[in-house]
Design a protein around this motif. Structure first.
Motif, short mmCIF file in Angstrom:
data_model
loop_
_atom_site.label_atom_id
_atom_site.label_comp_id
_atom_site.label_asym_id
_atom_site.label_seq_id
_atom_site.Cartn_x
_atom_site.Cartn_y
_atom_site.Cartn_z
N LEU A 198 28.34 99.66 -56.03
CA LEU A 198 27.59 100.88 -56.54
C LEU A 198 26.73 101.63 -55.77
O LEU A 198 27.09 102.57 -55.43
CB LEU A 198 27.44 100.76 -58.05
N PHE A 199 25.66 100.86 -55.49
CA PHE A 199 24.49 101.51 -54.89
C PHE A 199 24.46 102.03 -53.43
O PHE A 199 24.20 103.02 -53.11
CB PHE A 199 23.07 100.70 -55.19
N ALA A 259 30.34 97.20 -62.31
CA ALA A 259 29.77 98.18 -60.94
C ALA A 259 30.96 99.33 -61.00
O ALA A 259 30.63 100.22 -60.59
CB ALA A 259 29.33 97.18 -59.75
N LYS A 260 32.21 98.64 -60.94
CA LYS A 260 33.46 99.77 -60.60
C LYS A 260 33.41 100.89 -61.57
O LYS A 260 33.89 102.05 -61.48
CB LYS A 260 34.66 99.26 -60.28
N ALA A 261 33.10 100.43 -63.03
CA ALA A 261 33.01 101.19 -64.01
C ALA A 261 31.98 102.40 -63.63
O ALA A 261 32.27 103.55 -63.96
CB ALA A 261 32.92 100.70 -65.35
N GLY A 262 30.89 101.90 -63.38
CA GLY A 262 29.77 103.01 -62.95
C GLY A 262 30.40 103.83 -61.76
O GLY A 262 29.81 105.10 -62.00
N LEU A 263 31.00 103.21 -61.13
CA LEU A 263 31.45 104.18 -59.53
C LEU A 263 32.33 105.21 -60.31
O LEU A 263 32.47 106.45 -59.82
CB LEU A 263 32.18 103.32 -58.74
N ASN A 264 33.34 104.89 -61.38
CA ASN A 264 34.23 105.98 -61.86
C ASN A 264 33.43 106.92 -62.57
O ASN A 264 33.82 108.05 -62.52
CB ASN A 264 35.33 105.06 -62.93
N ASN A 265 32.32 106.41 -63.36
CA ASN A 265 31.67 107.37 -64.03
C ASN A 265 30.98 108.42 -62.89
O ASN A 265 30.95 109.72 -63.31
CB ASN A 265 30.54 106.87 -64.70
#
Length: 268
Positions: free
Chosen positions: A117-118, A160-166
């Motif tokens: 993510l970061f 982490a990937k859910a954060g990337l989708n958001n």
């Protein structure tokens, strides 16, 4: 179909193997000038050596690395039109899949978020000024079905990937009016080194089930995951979607998620 990508400039993170290597190869075939960033090169990437390809050794978990990669693209090719945030998966020292949520320490959670993510956040932050100078461009984030299919086997990775989708949705809304399109591709199981290398997911599943590794990838995984097509995804299938989303022919496509998962996700 002419995708109108000739002479555009792309950065592809994690570009030395697997999905990233396939993306680099496909973009080169479409006439794109590509900066491939990864911790180290590979024989497969070096085989593509060309004036239109530059490799940058970069550990994307280093907070300064993504900006250096974007600077290199501007230095060598004069700017940036396409950013593909492909780097992801287990960072060094982390083994996936896990057996339980309880198996992941704080340190491993931090490492997985740094890498998945970061690193993308920092790459996007560094890329936007260059895209603005071009009057627009496109960002493609390679996510995962784990973002929408929660699993204790990959709980930190999925989060982490859910954060990337958001993040994709937020960026699309904020920067779309400036001509910067942002989309997500969510692969299912893909035939990559993460799966097939010695000690990879295939070997982990084989050791837990007592199954031959060839049977794992060819039959057991499609059966376990209920893959509609009966086979895992090939990296080139992800790369083809990247090329289409990067193309001006997708000029009105932004804030979208494209799932390429062999029919794994069944829910609406």
């Amino acid at each position: 179909m002419d995708l109108q990508l000739a002479n555009r400039v792309a950065v592809v993170t994690g570009g030395s193997k697997g999905i990233g290597l396939a993306i680099v190869r496909t973009l080169l075939e479409e006439g794109v000038r590509v900066v491939a960033a990864s911790r180290k090169s590979s024989a497969e990437l070096e085989a593509l050596a060309d004036d239109a390809l530059t490799h940058v050794e970069a550990d994307l978990m280093d907070p300064e690395a993504p900006a250096r990669v974007m600077e290199r693209a501007a230095e060598v090719y004069g700017g940036l039109d396409i950013l593909v945030n492909n780097a992801g998966g287990p960072p060094p020292g982390v083994t996936l899949p896990r057996a339980s949520f309880l198996d992941a320490s704080d340190q491993e959670w931090r490492a997985v978020f740094e890498f998945n993510l970061f690193s993308a956040v920092r790459a996007i932050r560094a890329a936007i000024p260059l895209l603005r100078k071009r009057g627009g461009g496109t960002i493609i984030n390679i996510s995962s079905v784990n973002a929408r299919q929660p699993s204790p086997l990959n709980v930190d990775y999925g989060a982490a990937k859910a954060g990337l989708n958001n993040l994709t949705k937020v960026l699309s809304s904020e920067f779309g009016p400036e001509g910067i399109r942002v989309n997500t591709i969510s692969p299912g199981p893909v035939r990559t080194p993460w799966w097939t290398d010695d000690g990879g997911v295939v070997d982990i599943i084989a050791s837990r089930t007592g199954t031959d590794r060839d049977d794992v990838i060819g039959a057991l995984v499609p059966e376990m995951m209920k893959l509609t097509t009966g086979r895992v995804v090939e990296p080139t299938e992800i790369a083809d979607m990247v090329a289409l989303l990067a193309s001006p022919r997708s000029a009105n496509t932004t804030g979208a998620e494209f799932v390429i998962d062999s029919g794994l996700l069944k829910e609406l």
